[in-house]
Design an enzyme around this catalytic site. Structure first.
Site, PDB file in Angstrom:
ATOM      1  N   ARG A 170       0.857  -1.186   0.000  1.00  0.00           N
ATOM      2  CA  ARG A 170       0.000   0.000   0.000  1.00  0.00           C
ATOM      3  C   ARG A 170       0.888   1.229   0.000  1.00  0.00           C
ATOM      4  O   ARG A 170       1.764   1.376   0.874  1.00  0.00           O
ATOM      5  CB  ARG A 170      -0.915   0.049   1.220  1.00  0.00           C
ATOM      6  CG  ARG A 170      -1.480   1.447   1.429  1.00  0.00           C
ATOM      7  CD  ARG A 170      -2.580   1.542   2.405  1.00  0.00           C
ATOM      8  NE  ARG A 170      -3.779   0.895   1.902  1.00  0.00           N
ATOM      9  CZ  ARG A 170      -5.011   1.154   2.352  1.00  0.00           C
ATOM     10  NH1 ARG A 170      -5.192   2.032   3.312  1.00  0.00           N
ATOM     11  NH2 ARG A 170      -6.054   0.523   1.858  1.00  0.00           N
TER      12      ARG A 170
ATOM     13  N   HIS B 132      -7.254   0.835  -6.468  1.00  0.00           N
ATOM     14  CA  HIS B 132      -7.509   0.101  -5.220  1.00  0.00           C
ATOM     15  C   HIS B 132      -8.259  -1.193  -5.586  1.00  0.00           C
ATOM     16  O   HIS B 132      -9.441  -1.364  -5.227  1.00  0.00           O
ATOM     17  CB  HIS B 132      -8.307   0.978  -4.255  1.00  0.00           C
ATOM     18  CG  HIS B 132      -8.333   0.479  -2.838  1.00  0.00           C
ATOM     19  ND1 HIS B 132      -7.576  -0.605  -2.410  1.00  0.00           N
ATOM     20  CD2 HIS B 132      -9.028   0.901  -1.736  1.00  0.00           C
ATOM     21  CE1 HIS B 132      -7.809  -0.813  -1.127  1.00  0.00           C
ATOM     22  NE2 HIS B 132      -8.678   0.074  -0.693  1.00  0.00           N
TER      23      HIS B 132
ATOM     24  N   GLN C  35     -10.293  -3.585  -3.054  1.00  0.00           N
ATOM     25  CA  GLN C  35     -11.542  -3.029  -2.524  1.00  0.00           C
ATOM     26  C   GLN C  35     -12.738  -3.497  -3.357  1.00  0.00           C
ATOM     27  O   GLN C  35     -13.809  -3.817  -2.823  1.00  0.00           O
ATOM     28  CB  GLN C  35     -11.457  -1.486  -2.554  1.00  0.00           C
ATOM     29  CG  GLN C  35     -12.720  -0.787  -2.110  1.00  0.00           C
ATOM     30  CD  GLN C  35     -13.054  -1.043  -0.642  1.00  0.00           C
ATOM     31  OE1 GLN C  35     -12.191  -0.927   0.222  1.00  0.00           O
ATOM     32  NE2 GLN C  35     -14.294  -1.399  -0.351  1.00  0.00           N
TER      33      GLN C  35
ATOM     34  N   ASP D 295     -16.745   7.788  -1.655  1.00  0.00           N
ATOM     35  CA  ASP D 295     -15.454   7.659  -0.971  1.00  0.00           C
ATOM     36  C   ASP D 295     -15.136   9.041  -0.407  1.00  0.00           C
ATOM     37  O   ASP D 295     -15.835  10.023  -0.714  1.00  0.00           O
ATOM     38  CB  ASP D 295     -14.397   7.203  -2.014  1.00  0.00           C
ATOM     39  CG  ASP D 295     -13.017   6.982  -1.413  1.00  0.00           C
ATOM     40  OD1 ASP D 295     -12.898   6.942  -0.164  1.00  0.00           O
ATOM     41  OD2 ASP D 295     -12.041   6.856  -2.185  1.00  0.00           O
TER      42      ASP D 295
ATOM     43  N   CYS E 109     -16.183   2.600   0.722  1.00  0.00           N
ATOM     44  CA  CYS E 109     -15.022   1.752   1.045  1.00  0.00           C
ATOM     45  C   CYS E 109     -14.571   1.941   2.495  1.00  0.00           C
ATOM     46  O   CYS E 109     -13.919   1.052   3.053  1.00  0.00           O
ATOM     47  CB  CYS E 109     -13.882   2.044   0.078  1.00  0.00           C
ATOM     48  SG  CYS E 109     -13.408   3.786   0.058  1.00  0.00           S
TER      49      CYS E 109
ATOM     50  N   ARG F   7     -13.751  -7.367   2.978  1.00  0.00           N
ATOM     51  CA  ARG F   7     -12.346  -7.135   2.622  1.00  0.00           C
ATOM     52  C   ARG F   7     -11.498  -8.336   3.051  1.00  0.00           C
ATOM     53  O   ARG F   7     -10.595  -8.764   2.356  1.00  0.00           O
ATOM     54  CB  ARG F   7     -11.796  -5.866   3.320  1.00  0.00           C
ATOM     55  CG  ARG F   7     -12.415  -4.541   2.909  1.00  0.00           C
ATOM     56  CD  ARG F   7     -12.215  -4.219   1.441  1.00  0.00           C
ATOM     57  NE  ARG F   7     -10.847  -4.394   0.995  1.00  0.00           N
ATOM     58  CZ  ARG F   7      -9.821  -3.561   1.239  1.00  0.00           C
ATOM     59  NH1 ARG F   7     -10.016  -2.453   1.909  1.00  0.00           N
ATOM     60  NH2 ARG F   7      -8.599  -3.801   0.784  1.00  0.00           N
TER      61      ARG F   7
HETATM   62  N1  NVA Z   1      -9.473   7.208  -1.840  1.00  0.00           N
HETATM   63  C1  NVA Z   1      -9.132   6.858  -0.482  1.00  0.00           C
HETATM   64  C2  NVA Z   1      -9.382   5.425  -0.226  1.00  0.00           C
HETATM   65  C3  NVA Z   1      -9.153   4.957   1.182  1.00  0.00           C
HETATM   66  C4  NVA Z   1      -9.440   3.508   1.371  1.00  0.00           C
HETATM   67  C5  NVA Z   1      -7.684   7.209  -0.207  1.00  0.00           C
HETATM   68  O1  NVA Z   1      -6.834   6.930  -1.063  1.00  0.00           O
HETATM   69  O2  NVA Z   1      -7.381   7.773   0.846  1.00  0.00           O
HETATM   70  N1   CP Z   2     -11.139   0.624   2.484  1.00  0.00           N
HETATM   71  C1   CP Z   2      -9.871   0.583   2.893  1.00  0.00           C
HETATM   72  O1   CP Z   2      -8.945   0.302   2.111  1.00  0.00           O
HETATM   73  O2   CP Z   2      -9.693   0.840   4.199  1.00  0.00           O
HETATM   74  P1   CP Z   2      -8.299   1.036   4.964  1.00  0.00           P
HETATM   75  O3   CP Z   2      -7.700   2.319   4.443  1.00  0.00           O
HETATM   76  O4   CP Z   2      -8.662   1.102   6.406  1.00  0.00           O
HETATM   77  O5   CP Z   2      -7.415  -0.132   4.640  1.00  0.00           O
END
Ligand code: NVA
Ligand code: CP
Length: 334
Positions: free
Chosen positions: A111, A138, A141, A234, A277, A316
């Site tokens: 990540r 992502h 997800q 989101d 998400c 998830r």
């Molecule tokens: N678009 C958000 C998703 C978090 C799961 C981010 O990248 O922060």
């Molecule tokens: N939806 C998601 O990816 O959550 P986290 O950022 O908590 O992993």
């Protein structure tokens, strides 16, 4: 007896196009089987002696914990490695880190910021690498989202998903491609400034056409959501974009999912759900929302009967488990 496609063995997931449409749908079926198995109290050894490195440059609640428990449930292990913990990208290049960790671990979930970093890890580690979120995509997800839609509506057929908010973020990009691959109609409601990237939209559009559905982008959310069965949103400011917070709140206020927008689908008494998400700014209790109030979704929608966000969040874990099992488990040896 669990079933999954042998073609997924040893495979990395950079983005949803890493898998064929059939492989993606098959993985969701495997997750459903693994979920039922866990609910029946079975903890197996499908990942016995398999170790997974979790390299995280950004925060996570769901992805991190889902990965750890997915591995542990099936007799494997996962090690959480943040940037300050290892030399990654500072004293040691991504390429060298990949070659080191690839000799220790059976797989790597990444990540972080750059999609290129994820691709470099896959290129040099020699083990499967899974994208657990980058600035651009992502993909894991979407597996959970689709499992939730299947559980709620019975299947993915004849479904329209409307994504409302920042139309060009990582979740929106993957959701658009996922819908195209699954044959789900996709509507994106977003201001002109946050329109999906042209190349990403064109690529998804081609896949959608092949599967007999279309993708439509609207800047008017009330018009856009008409006929939708899933309203999805989101955060308005993704990790790494914090400097844009004030500007985004101003720009995206008209795109908040509230009961009026749920009604604008025309499906309030029929086939309709709300997905996010998570994490979500739906109340007044977080550091960010104490002055602004709810942002992308109201508490009324978030807590309503339409909201399946905690099923989605649980999923998830089951879908990440399916990803690990299909890539690492030798079915013949089980
Ligand atoms: N678009 C958000 C998703 C978090 C799961 C981010 O990248 O922060
Ligand atoms: N939806 C998601 O990816 O959550 P986290 O950022 O908590 O992993």
């Amino acid at each position: 007896m669990l079933t999954w496609m042998d073609s997924l063995r040893g495979r990395s997931l950079m983005r949803l196009t890493s898998f064929t449409d059939e492989e993606m749908l098959n993985l969701i079926d495997l997750a459903a089987q693994l979920k039922a198995r866990r609910k029946a109290g079975v903890r197996g050894d499908l990942l016995k002696r398999k170790n997974i490195a979790l390299i995280f440059e950004k925060s996570s609640t769901r992805t991190r914990n889902s990965s750890i428990i997915a591995a542990r449930d099936e007799g494997g292990g996962a090690e959480y490695l943040t940037r300050p913990d290892i030399h990654f990208g500072k004293k040691e290049s991504v390429k060298d880190t990949a070659r080191v960790l690839g000799r220790i671990y059976d797989g790597i979930l990444f990540r972080g910021f750059a999609q290129k970093t994820c691709e470099e890890l896959a290129e040099y580690s020699g083990v499967p690498v899974w994208n657990g979120l980058t600035d651009d995509y992502h993909p894991t997800q979407i597996f959970a989202d689709f499992l939730t839609i299947k559980e709620t509506f019975g299947d993915l057929k004849d479904c329209t998903v409307a994504y409302v908010g920042d139309g060009r973020n990582n979740v929106a990009n993957s959701l658009m491609m996922g819908c195209a691959k699954a044959g789900i109609r996709y509507i994106c409601c977003t201001p002109k400034e946050l329109w999906p990237d042209e190349a990403i939209l064109a690529e998804a559009d081609e896949v959608a056409k092949r599967n007999g559905v279309d993708i439509r982008v609207f800047d008017d959310p009330v018009k856009g959501v008409k006929g939708a069965n899933v309203l999805y949103t989101d955060v308005w400011v993704s990790m790494g974009e914090e400097s844009k917070t004030a500007e985004r709140i101003k720009m995206l206020r008209p795109y908040q999912i509230n009961m009026d927008l749920m009604r604008a689908t025309g499906n309030i008494d029929g086939k309709l759900m709300f997905l996010h998400c998570l994490p979500a700014f739906h109340d007044f209790n977080t550091e960010v929302t104490k002055d602004s109030g709810a942002l992308e979704v109201t508490d009324e929608v978030f807590e309503s009967k339409y909201s399946k966000v905690f099923d989605e969040s649980e999923n998830r874990m089951h879908t990440i488990k399916a990803l690990f099992v299909s890539a690492l488990c030798d079915r013949a040896a089980v």
